[in-house]
Design a protein around this motif. Structure first.
Motif, short mmCIF file in Angstrom:
data_model
loop_
_atom_site.label_atom_id
_atom_site.label_comp_id
_atom_site.label_asym_id
_atom_site.label_seq_id
_atom_site.Cartn_x
_atom_site.Cartn_y
_atom_site.Cartn_z
N THR A 130 3.97 14.71 -8.08
CA THR A 130 5.05 15.67 -7.88
C THR A 130 5.73 16.00 -9.20
O THR A 130 6.04 17.16 -9.48
N VAL A 131 5.97 14.99 -10.01
CA VAL A 131 6.60 15.23 -11.32
C VAL A 131 5.67 16.02 -12.22
O VAL A 131 6.10 16.93 -12.94
N ALA A 132 4.37 15.71 -12.19
CA ALA A 132 3.41 16.46 -13.00
C ALA A 132 3.39 17.93 -12.57
O ALA A 132 3.30 18.84 -13.42
N ALA B 259 12.13 12.27 -15.15
CA ALA B 259 12.32 12.62 -13.74
C ALA B 259 12.40 11.38 -12.88
O ALA B 259 11.63 10.43 -13.05
N LYS B 260 13.34 11.39 -11.92
CA LYS B 260 13.51 10.29 -10.98
C LYS B 260 13.27 10.82 -9.57
O LYS B 260 14.19 11.29 -8.90
N VAL B 261 12.03 10.74 -9.15
CA VAL B 261 11.60 11.29 -7.86
C VAL B 261 11.02 10.16 -7.03
O VAL B 261 10.17 9.41 -7.49
N SER B 262 11.47 10.06 -5.79
CA SER B 262 10.90 9.03 -4.90
C SER B 262 10.72 9.61 -3.50
O SER B 262 11.20 10.70 -3.20
N GLY C 27 0.81 -1.21 0.00
CA GLY C 27 0.00 0.00 0.00
C GLY C 27 0.84 1.25 0.00
O GLY C 27 0.54 2.22 -0.70
N GLU C 28 1.91 1.23 0.79
CA GLU C 28 2.79 2.39 0.85
C GLU C 28 3.50 2.60 -0.47
O GLU C 28 3.70 3.73 -0.92
N ALA C 29 3.88 1.50 -1.14
CA ALA C 29 4.55 1.62 -2.43
C ALA C 29 3.65 2.27 -3.46
O ALA C 29 4.06 3.13 -4.23
N ILE C 30 2.37 1.85 -3.46
CA ILE C 30 1.41 2.46 -4.39
C ILE C 30 1.23 3.93 -4.08
O ILE C 30 1.21 4.78 -4.96
N SER C 31 1.13 4.24 -2.79
CA SER C 31 0.96 5.63 -2.39
C SER C 31 2.16 6.47 -2.80
O SER C 31 2.02 7.57 -3.31
N ARG C 32 3.37 5.95 -2.56
CA ARG C 32 4.57 6.69 -2.92
C ARG C 32 4.65 6.90 -4.42
O ARG C 32 5.06 7.96 -4.90
N GLU C 33 4.26 5.88 -5.19
CA GLU C 33 4.30 6.00 -6.64
C GLU C 33 3.33 7.08 -7.12
O GLU C 33 3.66 7.88 -7.99
N ALA C 34 2.14 7.11 -6.50
CA ALA C 34 1.16 8.13 -6.87
C ALA C 34 1.66 9.52 -6.51
O ALA C 34 1.52 10.48 -7.28
#
Length: 277
Positions: free
Chosen positions: A29-31, A274-277, A17-24
């Motif tokens: 953020t990139v947008a 962009a490489k944002v995490s 769940g956290e991975a999905i949230s971080r990806e979203a």
């Protein structure tokens, strides 16, 4: 990254769940960074730069390539008017001579009165006690964004330059903290992002970091959230450097090519690279 305290029976579900949230969050953020780049090109913000003598020309050229309008005067009888008419200010203490010391105080007062964002780049505060004292005094004047490297962070914070220390330091100083390095970390009191764009040759180009701080100021002029603005600026610079490195043979050609690729950069480039995490 996982959060401390996750229980073993639900660890897998929580991580998913956290991975999905971080990806979203990363996509959003990139947008937003792409939106900020469009806004910068449309609004052409004025950025007043107090920076070191080595960095002035490259900083001005980088801002122009990005779409902003630089000014550089440090004359005490006109700097307040220049800052009042600008959309953002960057204060870089790389050349800490007496004229710049005077200009910095006038400029920060003018920026505060005008309500425009300002960025502090405390260059070499780790090199002398006097410079460290001056840097801490400027930090107490509440910059919008503090852009610095690990050695400078350690001096100003009294802490090791570790990701977990950034939010507390940002909260204490009411500023966004941009800790630059192989991976850039951007934090405010509640949010943190890691940015992996860029190229190793950037560290071999005089004024690259100084110009990057000025670019943060330019983006802060068009995005009212300084955390997002800082991410947008550093991502744009990093993506431009990666694209420039492909057609460069070393730091010298990269410095020139980066201006070209930044000039041509568009939202599609950011959304794809962009490489944002």
């Amino acid at each position: 990254m996982t959060r401390a305290g996750d229980d073993a029976p639900i660890h897998g579900r929580a991580d998913a769940g956290e991975a999905i949230s971080r990806e979203a969050i990363s996509r959003d953020t990139v947008a937003r960074a792409a939106d900020a780049l469009d806004a910068l090109r449309a609004k052409r913000p004025r950025v007043h730069c107090i920076t070191n003598t080595v960095a002035q020309t490259y900083t001005a050229n980088l801002l122009l390539a990005a779409g902003a309008v630089p000014s550089m005067t440090i004359a005490p009888d006109e700097i307040a008017a220049f800052v009042a008419g600008a959309d953002a200010l960057v204060v870089n203490i790389g050349t800490l001579d007496e004229p710049r010391r005077t200009a910095i105080g006038i400029a920060i007062d003018a920026a505060t009165e005008a309500g425009i964002p300002w960025v502090l780049d405390p260059v070499f505060v780790d090199r002398s006690p006097g410079r460290a004292t001056f840097g801490k005094a400027l930090l107490a004047m509440r910059p919008t964004v503090l852009r610095l490297n690990p050695a400078e962070f350690a001096v100003l914070s009294g802490l090791p330059a570790e990701a977990d220390h950034l939010p507390g330091f940002a909260r204490e100083n009411q500023a966004v903290v941009a800790l630059t390095g192989e991976t850039d970390l951007v934090a405010d009191a509640a949010r943190r992002a890691a940015l992996a764009n860029g190229h190793r040759w950037m560290a071999r180009i005089t004024a690259m970091g100084c110009a990057g701080a000025a670019l943060v100021a330019a983006f802060a002029a068009v995005d009212e959230d300084p955390w997002h603005a800082t991410i947008a600026a550093l991502v744009a610079l990093g993506v431009a450097a990666e694209r420039a490195a492909v057609v460069s043979s070393g730091p010298g050609t990269l410095a020139v090519r980066l201006l070209d690729t930044l000039f041509d950069l568009d939202r599609k480039d950011l959304l794809e690279q962009a490489k944002v995490s």
